[in-house]
Design a protein around this motif. Structure first.
Motif, PDB file in Angstrom:
ATOM      1  N   GLY A  46       1.190  -1.001  -0.514  1.00  0.00           N
ATOM      2  CA  GLY A  46      -0.191  -0.211  -0.122  1.00  0.00           C
ATOM      3  C   GLY A  46       0.817   1.436  -0.387  1.00  0.00           C
ATOM      4  N   ILE A  47       0.365   1.661   0.261  1.00  0.00           N
ATOM      5  CA  ILE A  47       0.963   3.464  -0.030  1.00  0.00           C
ATOM      6  C   ILE A  47       0.025   4.631   0.810  1.00  0.00           C
ATOM      7  CG2 ILE A  47      -0.314   4.852  -2.245  1.00  0.00           C
ATOM      8  CD1 ILE A  47       2.577   6.155  -2.328  1.00  0.00           C
ATOM      9  N   ILE A  48       0.797   5.334   1.872  1.00  0.00           N
ATOM     10  CA  ILE A  48      -0.152   6.220   2.483  1.00  0.00           C
ATOM     11  C   ILE A  48       0.337   7.718   2.196  1.00  0.00           C
ATOM     12  CG2 ILE A  48       1.433   6.233   4.643  1.00  0.00           C
ATOM     13  CD1 ILE A  48      -0.938   6.665   6.155  1.00  0.00           C
ATOM     14  N   SER A  49      -0.820   8.819   2.214  1.00  0.00           N
ATOM     15  CA  SER A  49      -0.189  10.269   1.566  1.00  0.00           C
ATOM     16  C   SER A  49      -0.250  11.550   2.124  1.00  0.00           C
ATOM     17  CB  SER A  49      -0.841   9.911  -0.076  1.00  0.00           C
ATOM     18  OG  SER A  49      -1.959  10.435   0.609  1.00  0.00           O
ATOM     19  N   GLU A  50       0.234  12.336   2.112  1.00  0.00           N
ATOM     20  CA  GLU A  50      -0.311  13.235   3.406  1.00  0.00           C
ATOM     21  C   GLU A  50      -2.004  13.751   3.370  1.00  0.00           C
ATOM     22  OE1 GLU A  50       3.536  16.365   1.930  1.00  0.00           O
ATOM     23  OE2 GLU A  50       2.332  16.931   0.626  1.00  0.00           O
ATOM     24  N   GLY A  51      -2.523  13.430   2.048  1.00  0.00           N
ATOM     25  CA  GLY A  51      -4.051  13.393   2.058  1.00  0.00           C
ATOM     26  C   GLY A  51      -4.390  13.089   3.102  1.00  0.00           C
ATOM     27  N   ASP A  52      -3.799  11.202   2.874  1.00  0.00           N
ATOM     28  CA  ASP A  52      -4.460  10.558   3.484  1.00  0.00           C
ATOM     29  C   ASP A  52      -4.199  11.269   5.584  1.00  0.00           C
ATOM     30  OD1 ASP A  52      -5.122   8.886   1.805  1.00  0.00           O
ATOM     31  OD2 ASP A  52      -2.758   7.629   2.003  1.00  0.00           O
ATOM     32  N   VAL A  53      -3.621  11.978   5.719  1.00  0.00           N
ATOM     33  CA  VAL A  53      -3.371  12.104   7.146  1.00  0.00           C
ATOM     34  C   VAL A  53      -3.863  12.719   7.182  1.00  0.00           C
ATOM     35  CG1 VAL A  53      -1.150  13.265   8.489  1.00  0.00           C
ATOM     36  CG2 VAL A  53      -0.856  11.032   6.830  1.00  0.00           C
ATOM     37  N   LEU A  54      -4.463  13.719   6.302  1.00  0.00           N
ATOM     38  CA  LEU A  54      -4.826  15.047   6.439  1.00  0.00           C
ATOM     39  C   LEU A  54      -6.298  14.906   6.837  1.00  0.00           C
ATOM     40  CD1 LEU A  54      -3.138  18.019   4.274  1.00  0.00           C
ATOM     41  CD2 LEU A  54      -3.068  17.069   6.635  1.00  0.00           C
ATOM     42  N   ARG A  55      -6.040  14.575   6.117  1.00  0.00           N
ATOM     43  CA  ARG A  55      -8.270  13.785   6.182  1.00  0.00           C
ATOM     44  C   ARG A  55      -8.619  12.904   7.121  1.00  0.00           C
ATOM     45  NH1 ARG A  55      -7.861  12.523   0.657  1.00  0.00           N
ATOM     46  NH2 ARG A  55      -6.778  10.191   1.040  1.00  0.00           N
ATOM     47  N   HIS A  56      -8.100  12.346   8.471  1.00  0.00           N
ATOM     48  CA  HIS A  56      -7.879  11.129   9.662  1.00  0.00           C
ATOM     49  C   HIS A  56      -7.673  12.338  10.494  1.00  0.00           C
ATOM     50  CE1 HIS A  56      -8.962   8.606   6.030  1.00  0.00           C
ATOM     51  NE2 HIS A  56      -9.571   7.358   6.678  1.00  0.00           N
ATOM     52  N   ARG A  57      -6.614  13.116  10.018  1.00  0.00           N
ATOM     53  CA  ARG A  57      -6.480  13.635  11.370  1.00  0.00           C
ATOM     54  C   ARG A  57      -6.235  14.864  11.810  1.00  0.00           C
ATOM     55  NH1 ARG A  57      -3.922  14.435  15.691  1.00  0.00           N
ATOM     56  NH2 ARG A  57      -2.581  13.242  17.625  1.00  0.00           N
ATOM     57  N   LEU A  58      -6.594  15.501  10.973  1.00  0.00           N
ATOM     58  CA  LEU A  58      -5.975  17.429  11.089  1.00  0.00           C
ATOM     59  C   LEU A  58      -7.597  17.479  11.784  1.00  0.00           C
ATOM     60  CD1 LEU A  58      -3.608  19.826  10.543  1.00  0.00           C
ATOM     61  CD2 LEU A  58      -5.666  20.354   8.990  1.00  0.00           C
ATOM     62  N   PRO A  59      -7.739  17.857  13.163  1.00  0.00           N
ATOM     63  CA  PRO A  59      -8.622  18.096  13.679  1.00  0.00           C
ATOM     64  C   PRO A  59      -9.668  19.936  13.224  1.00  0.00           C
ATOM     65  CG  PRO A  59      -7.197  18.514  15.123  1.00  0.00           C
ATOM     66  CD  PRO A  59      -6.518  18.220  14.331  1.00  0.00           C
ATOM     67  N   ALA A  60     -10.820  20.076  13.490  1.00  0.00           N
ATOM     68  CA  ALA A  60     -11.159  21.511  13.418  1.00  0.00           C
ATOM     69  C   ALA A  60     -10.680  22.279  14.398  1.00  0.00           C
ATOM     70  CB  ALA A  60     -13.346  21.190  13.030  1.00  0.00           C
ATOM     71  N   ASP A  61     -10.606  23.447  13.148  1.00  0.00           N
ATOM     72  CA  ASP A  61     -10.378  24.572  15.420  1.00  0.00           C
ATOM     73  C   ASP A  61     -11.597  25.078  15.025  1.00  0.00           C
ATOM     74  OD1 ASP A  61     -10.456  27.057  16.279  1.00  0.00           O
ATOM     75  OD2 ASP A  61      -7.803  27.020  15.666  1.00  0.00           O
ATOM     76  N   PRO A  62     -12.186  24.940  16.512  1.00  0.00           N
ATOM     77  CA  PRO A  62     -13.573  25.345  16.848  1.00  0.00           C
ATOM     78  C   PRO A  62     -13.621  26.982  16.647  1.00  0.00           C
ATOM     79  CG  PRO A  62     -12.799  24.962  19.009  1.00  0.00           C
ATOM     80  CD  PRO A  62     -12.233  24.763  18.061  1.00  0.00           C
ATOM     81  N   ARG A  63     -12.036  28.019  16.412  1.00  0.00           N
ATOM     82  CA  ARG A  63     -12.634  29.002  16.445  1.00  0.00           C
ATOM     83  C   ARG A  63     -12.645  29.674  15.011  1.00  0.00           C
ATOM     84  NH1 ARG A  63      -6.381  30.986  18.239  1.00  0.00           N
ATOM     85  NH2 ARG A  63      -6.368  28.611  16.667  1.00  0.00           N
ATOM     86  N   ALA A  64     -13.346  28.808  14.358  1.00  0.00           N
ATOM     87  CA  ALA A  64     -12.933  29.026  13.148  1.00  0.00           C
ATOM     88  C   ALA A  64     -14.356  29.030  12.747  1.00  0.00           C
ATOM     89  CB  ALA A  64     -12.170  28.124  12.012  1.00  0.00           C
ATOM     90  N   HIS A  65     -15.184  28.627  13.292  1.00  0.00           N
ATOM     91  CA  HIS A  65     -17.339  27.661  13.341  1.00  0.00           C
ATOM     92  C   HIS A  65     -17.941  28.625  14.634  1.00  0.00           C
ATOM     93  CE1 HIS A  65     -15.163  24.862  10.675  1.00  0.00           C
ATOM     94  NE2 HIS A  65     -14.116  24.925  11.715  1.00  0.00           N
ATOM     95  N   LEU A  66     -19.157  28.619  13.774  1.00  0.00           N
ATOM     96  CA  LEU A  66     -20.005  29.456  14.485  1.00  0.00           C
ATOM     97  C   LEU A  66     -20.792  28.452  15.243  1.00  0.00           C
ATOM     98  CD1 LEU A  66     -21.782  31.308  11.426  1.00  0.00           C
ATOM     99  CD2 LEU A  66     -20.598  32.012  13.636  1.00  0.00           C
ATOM    100  N   ARG A  67     -20.481  26.910  15.421  1.00  0.00           N
ATOM    101  CA  ARG A  67     -21.242  26.178  16.082  1.00  0.00           C
ATOM    102  C   ARG A  67     -19.746  25.047  16.680  1.00  0.00           C
ATOM    103  NH1 ARG A  67     -23.961  22.732  11.456  1.00  0.00           N
ATOM    104  NH2 ARG A  67     -22.023  21.451  10.512  1.00  0.00           N
ATOM    105  N   PRO A  68     -19.803  24.842  17.789  1.00  0.00           N
ATOM    106  CA  PRO A  68     -18.718  23.708  18.718  1.00  0.00           C
ATOM    107  C   PRO A  68     -18.864  22.338  17.762  1.00  0.00           C
ATOM    108  CG  PRO A  68     -21.091  24.435  20.278  1.00  0.00           C
ATOM    109  CD  PRO A  68     -21.298  25.009  18.861  1.00  0.00           C
TER     110      PRO A  68
END
Length: 210
Positions: A46-68
């Protein structure tokens, strides 16, 4: 150029049972865009790419959203769960032109290079191709003349300008062989035969007319 002449080796890799955190650490440390995933026999599975990591790991920042932001799971998935299985691979004797075209069409940045048993030998990437194509003319000229000597014709001559080779027309009926030899040098973009002149034929009348 052949893949064996430009690939990066040894290649960074990761086992399928490793965690996503392991992949993040390796990708970040090596500054690469993808990791071949191998089994215990070093076969590419198999192969794991930067895109795979970003899709599964990077959390959302609540400061950028109107809802929690919804809570995320602390469980770390294995590489096997998120990798792309059975990826396309290159071989040592494959033409770089074919591989480069595949990378461009698919939008990939790299491909694993494997042997006949599908064991990992290295990785070939866009940057490998660009690095090879950016070789100075002086380096390429030396390489071309070394190739001529290895072919048994140290008397052959050629000039290199911006990666493009012009073979001296005095090679005569071996012109095709000389051009083919020059074309095998990694980093050469094109090969042509120089224009013939009266001087190339000495005192003889040129064969194409007066």
């Amino acid at each position: 150029m052949l893949v064996a002449e430009v690939m990066t080796t040894p290649a960074e890799s990761i086992r399928s049972e490793a965690t996503l955190e392991d992949a993040i650490a390796k990708l970040g440390r090596a500054r690469i865009s993808a990791l071949p995933v191998v089994d215990s026999d070093q076969r590419v599975v198999g192969i794991i790419s930067e895109g795979d990591v970003l899709r599964h790991r990077l959390p959302a920042d609540p400061r950028a959203h109107l809802r929690p932001t919804a809570p995320t799971s602390a469980a770390e998935p294995t590489i096997e769960a998120i990798m792309t299985a059975d990826p396309s691979c290159a071989t040592l004797r494959q033409d770089c032109a074919e591989v480069a075209l595949t990378l461009a069409r698919r939008g990939w940045k790299s491909m694993p290079v494997v042997d006949d048993e599908h064991r990992l030998l290295g990785v070939v990437s866009r940057s490998d191709f660009l690095r090879t194509l950016s070789q100075p003319d002086a380096v390429l000229s030396t390489a071309v003349h070394c190739a001529f000597a290895q072919a048994g014709h140290p008397e052959w001559r050629a000039t290199v300008h911006d990666g493009h080779v012009t073979v001296n027309p005095r090679v005569g009926n071996l012109a095709d062989a000389a051009m083919a030899t020059a074309a095998t040098v990694a980093g050469i973009r094109s090969v042509a035969l120089g224009q013939r002149t009266w001087a190339d034929h000495g005192d003889r009348r040129p064969p194409w007319g007066t």
